[in-house]
Design a protein around this motif. Structure first.
Motif, mmCIF file in Angstrom:
data_model
loop_
_atom_site.group_PDB
_atom_site.id
_atom_site.type_symbol
_atom_site.label_atom_id
_atom_site.label_comp_id
_atom_site.label_asym_id
_atom_site.label_seq_id
_atom_site.Cartn_x
_atom_site.Cartn_y
_atom_site.Cartn_z
ATOM 1 N N SER A 1 40.963 39.243 39.258
ATOM 2 C CA SER A 1 41.841 39.189 40.244
ATOM 3 C C SER A 1 42.652 40.074 40.442
ATOM 4 C CB SER A 1 42.538 37.809 40.176
ATOM 5 O OG SER A 1 43.670 37.692 40.978
ATOM 6 N N VAL A 2 43.155 40.516 41.791
ATOM 7 C CA VAL A 2 44.151 41.552 41.993
ATOM 8 C C VAL A 2 45.449 40.926 41.476
ATOM 9 C CG1 VAL A 2 43.149 42.385 44.005
ATOM 10 C CG2 VAL A 2 44.729 40.510 44.347
ATOM 11 N N PHE A 3 45.837 40.013 40.996
ATOM 12 C CA PHE A 3 46.970 39.543 40.387
ATOM 13 C C PHE A 3 46.879 39.267 38.851
ATOM 14 C CE2 PHE A 3 47.449 37.319 44.705
ATOM 15 C CZ PHE A 3 48.229 38.209 45.439
ATOM 16 N N CYS A 4 45.856 39.977 38.294
ATOM 17 C CA CYS A 4 45.410 39.781 36.927
ATOM 18 C C CYS A 4 46.541 40.188 36.124
ATOM 19 C CB CYS A 4 44.384 40.294 36.566
ATOM 20 S SG CYS A 4 43.885 40.498 34.632
ATOM 21 N N ASP A 5 47.094 39.432 35.012
ATOM 22 C CA ASP A 5 48.251 40.060 34.279
ATOM 23 C C ASP A 5 49.419 39.857 34.930
ATOM 24 O OD1 ASP A 5 46.523 39.905 31.912
ATOM 25 O OD2 ASP A 5 46.018 42.143 32.461
ATOM 26 N N MET A 6 49.841 39.450 36.159
ATOM 27 C CA MET A 6 51.133 39.337 36.811
ATOM 28 C C MET A 6 51.804 38.018 36.800
ATOM 29 S SD MET A 6 49.911 41.862 40.147
ATOM 30 C CE MET A 6 51.646 41.772 40.720
ATOM 31 N N PRO B 1 40.007 32.899 45.383
ATOM 32 C CA PRO B 1 41.250 33.340 45.158
ATOM 33 C C PRO B 1 41.401 34.454 44.342
ATOM 34 C CG PRO B 1 41.078 30.877 44.843
ATOM 35 C CD PRO B 1 39.533 31.459 44.970
ATOM 36 N N GLY B 2 42.234 35.440 44.640
ATOM 37 C CA GLY B 2 42.456 36.536 44.003
ATOM 38 C C GLY B 2 41.756 37.787 44.313
ATOM 39 N N ASN B 3 40.856 37.592 45.299
ATOM 40 C CA ASN B 3 39.885 38.796 45.732
ATOM 41 C C ASN B 3 40.461 39.206 47.050
ATOM 42 O OD1 ASN B 3 36.745 36.983 44.976
ATOM 43 N ND2 ASN B 3 37.925 38.332 43.632
ATOM 44 N N ILE B 4 40.284 40.553 47.109
ATOM 45 C CA ILE B 4 40.859 41.348 48.318
ATOM 46 C C ILE B 4 39.884 41.819 49.279
ATOM 47 C CG2 ILE B 4 40.808 43.517 47.186
ATOM 48 C CD1 ILE B 4 43.329 44.314 48.443
ATOM 49 N N PHE B 5 39.867 41.611 50.428
ATOM 50 C CA PHE B 5 38.956 42.173 51.516
ATOM 51 C C PHE B 5 39.633 43.002 52.596
ATOM 52 C CE2 PHE B 5 40.504 37.893 52.508
ATOM 53 C CZ PHE B 5 40.490 37.959 54.034
ATOM 54 N N GLY B 6 38.794 43.521 53.265
ATOM 55 C CA GLY B 6 39.212 44.270 54.736
ATOM 56 C C GLY B 6 38.056 45.573 54.789
ATOM 57 N N ASN B 7 38.239 45.936 55.938
ATOM 58 C CA ASN B 7 37.310 47.069 56.360
ATOM 59 C C ASN B 7 37.389 48.088 55.279
ATOM 60 O OD1 ASN B 7 35.477 48.387 58.115
ATOM 61 N ND2 ASN B 7 37.206 49.881 58.444
ATOM 62 N N ARG B 8 38.452 48.614 54.716
ATOM 63 C CA ARG B 8 38.578 49.752 53.597
ATOM 64 C C ARG B 8 37.846 49.201 52.360
ATOM 65 N NH1 ARG B 8 40.757 54.657 55.283
ATOM 66 N NH2 ARG B 8 42.287 54.373 57.148
ATOM 67 N N ILE C 1 43.618 46.162 42.230
ATOM 68 C CA ILE C 1 42.590 46.274 43.259
ATOM 69 C C ILE C 1 41.377 47.043 42.917
ATOM 70 C CG2 ILE C 1 42.413 47.360 45.601
ATOM 71 C CD1 ILE C 1 45.161 46.444 46.184
ATOM 72 N N ILE C 2 41.566 48.441 42.185
ATOM 73 C CA ILE C 2 40.704 49.400 41.967
ATOM 74 C C ILE C 2 39.616 48.564 41.078
ATOM 75 C CG2 ILE C 2 40.016 51.620 40.770
ATOM 76 C CD1 ILE C 2 42.702 52.340 41.774
ATOM 77 N N PHE C 3 40.123 47.979 40.005
ATOM 78 C CA PHE C 3 39.332 47.443 38.940
ATOM 79 C C PHE C 3 38.362 46.261 39.526
ATOM 80 C CE2 PHE C 3 38.586 44.162 35.658
ATOM 81 C CZ PHE C 3 37.870 44.811 34.669
ATOM 82 N N SER C 4 39.217 45.313 40.179
ATOM 83 C CA SER C 4 38.447 44.054 40.746
ATOM 84 C C SER C 4 37.457 44.265 41.815
ATOM 85 C CB SER C 4 39.445 43.116 41.186
ATOM 86 O OG SER C 4 40.306 43.588 42.354
ATOM 87 N N THR C 5 37.747 45.420 42.874
ATOM 88 C CA THR C 5 36.830 45.546 43.665
ATOM 89 C C THR C 5 35.569 46.407 43.208
ATOM 90 O OG1 THR C 5 38.110 47.560 44.383
ATOM 91 C CG2 THR C 5 38.363 45.492 45.745
ATOM 92 N N SER C 6 35.694 47.133 42.449
ATOM 93 C CA SER C 6 34.758 48.038 41.807
ATOM 94 C C SER C 6 33.883 46.991 41.034
ATOM 95 C CB SER C 6 35.115 49.125 41.173
ATOM 96 O OG SER C 6 36.007 49.017 39.961
ATOM 97 N N SER C 7 34.426 46.402 40.338
ATOM 98 C CA SER C 7 33.514 45.353 39.521
ATOM 99 C C SER C 7 32.598 44.448 40.285
ATOM 100 C CB SER C 7 34.637 44.644 38.437
ATOM 101 O OG SER C 7 35.311 45.431 37.498
ATOM 102 N N LYS C 8 33.475 43.941 41.222
ATOM 103 C CA LYS C 8 32.427 42.915 42.200
ATOM 104 C C LYS C 8 31.514 43.585 42.830
ATOM 105 C CE LYS C 8 33.741 39.005 45.072
ATOM 106 N NZ LYS C 8 33.258 38.082 44.177
#
Length: 211
Positions: free
Chosen positions: A5-10, A72-79, A125-132
């Protein structure tokens, strides 16, 4: 909050402060709604706060495919998605969804408060998107259906730190995500159950083999 999740450890306060820092806005969608169309002009970024959505693509023959899915916790968008100059990618709400939206430049710009939450958020964000996305590429590169299934199951297991998992996708959609024939996948699941590699019923799977 799972490790992808982009909110991991927060903490809840850190999440709230970060969303305020990003000037995020919230929108709700019903199952079947199109949340976003992906074009080269879109600079909006979304975080799935609740629900499930599929990133769909349509080829020149009009056939639809599940390119990715967002929990929940996943980020998305054109970028953060496949590059396309055509309006052939769209995000479809599979369940009722709550989404936090903000502008991409608010993520990459230096935080006015110079807060550590923002830096932690970017790292997540970097970790979650690259892992997925790396997972999906690795799955699609597997030639055998069994290897695709095991790789996916072990990813979900790592998310929850449990050998007993609930698949986020129904089996018909899972076959599409894995790019395999549904009937062939169901036959392979039966074989894996018979060989005691897994124990599964519908979307509940217990991984019985040692990693």
């Amino acid at each position: 909050m799972n490790k992808y999740s982009v909110f991991c450890d927060m903490t809840e306060k850190e999440i709230s402060d970060t969303l305020a820092c990003l000037n995020s806005g919230e929108k709700k969608y019903k199952k079947g709604d199109i949340i976003m169309r992906f074009t080269s002009m879109s600079e909006n970024v979304g975080i799935m706060y609740d629900g499930l959505a599929y990133l769909m693509s349509v080829n020149t023959d009009g056939e639809k495919s599940i390119i990715e899915y967002y929990e929940p916790g996943n980020i998305f968008g054109n970028r953060f998605s496949p590059d396309t100059n055509e309006n052939l990618y769209y995000l479809l709400a599979k369940k009722n969804c709550t989404v936090k939206f903000f502008r991409y430049d608010s993520v990459i710009s230096q935080c006015k408060k110079n807060c550590q939450n923002h830096l932690k958020f970017i790292n997540n964000i970097i970790f979650s998107t690259s892992s997925k996305y790396r997972l999906h590429i690795n799955i699609l590169s597997q030639r055998k259906i069994r290897n695709k299934l095991l790789m996916y199951f072990e990813f979900i297991s790592a998310q929850s730190d449990s050998k007993t998992i609930i698949l986020p996708l129904p089996l018909s959609d899972l076959a599409d995500y894995l790019a395999v024939d549904r009937s062939a996948m169901m036959r392979e699941l039966k074989k894996m159950n018979d060989e005691k590699l897994i124990s599964s019923k519908s979307t509940k799977v217990i991984i019985m083999r040692n990693s």
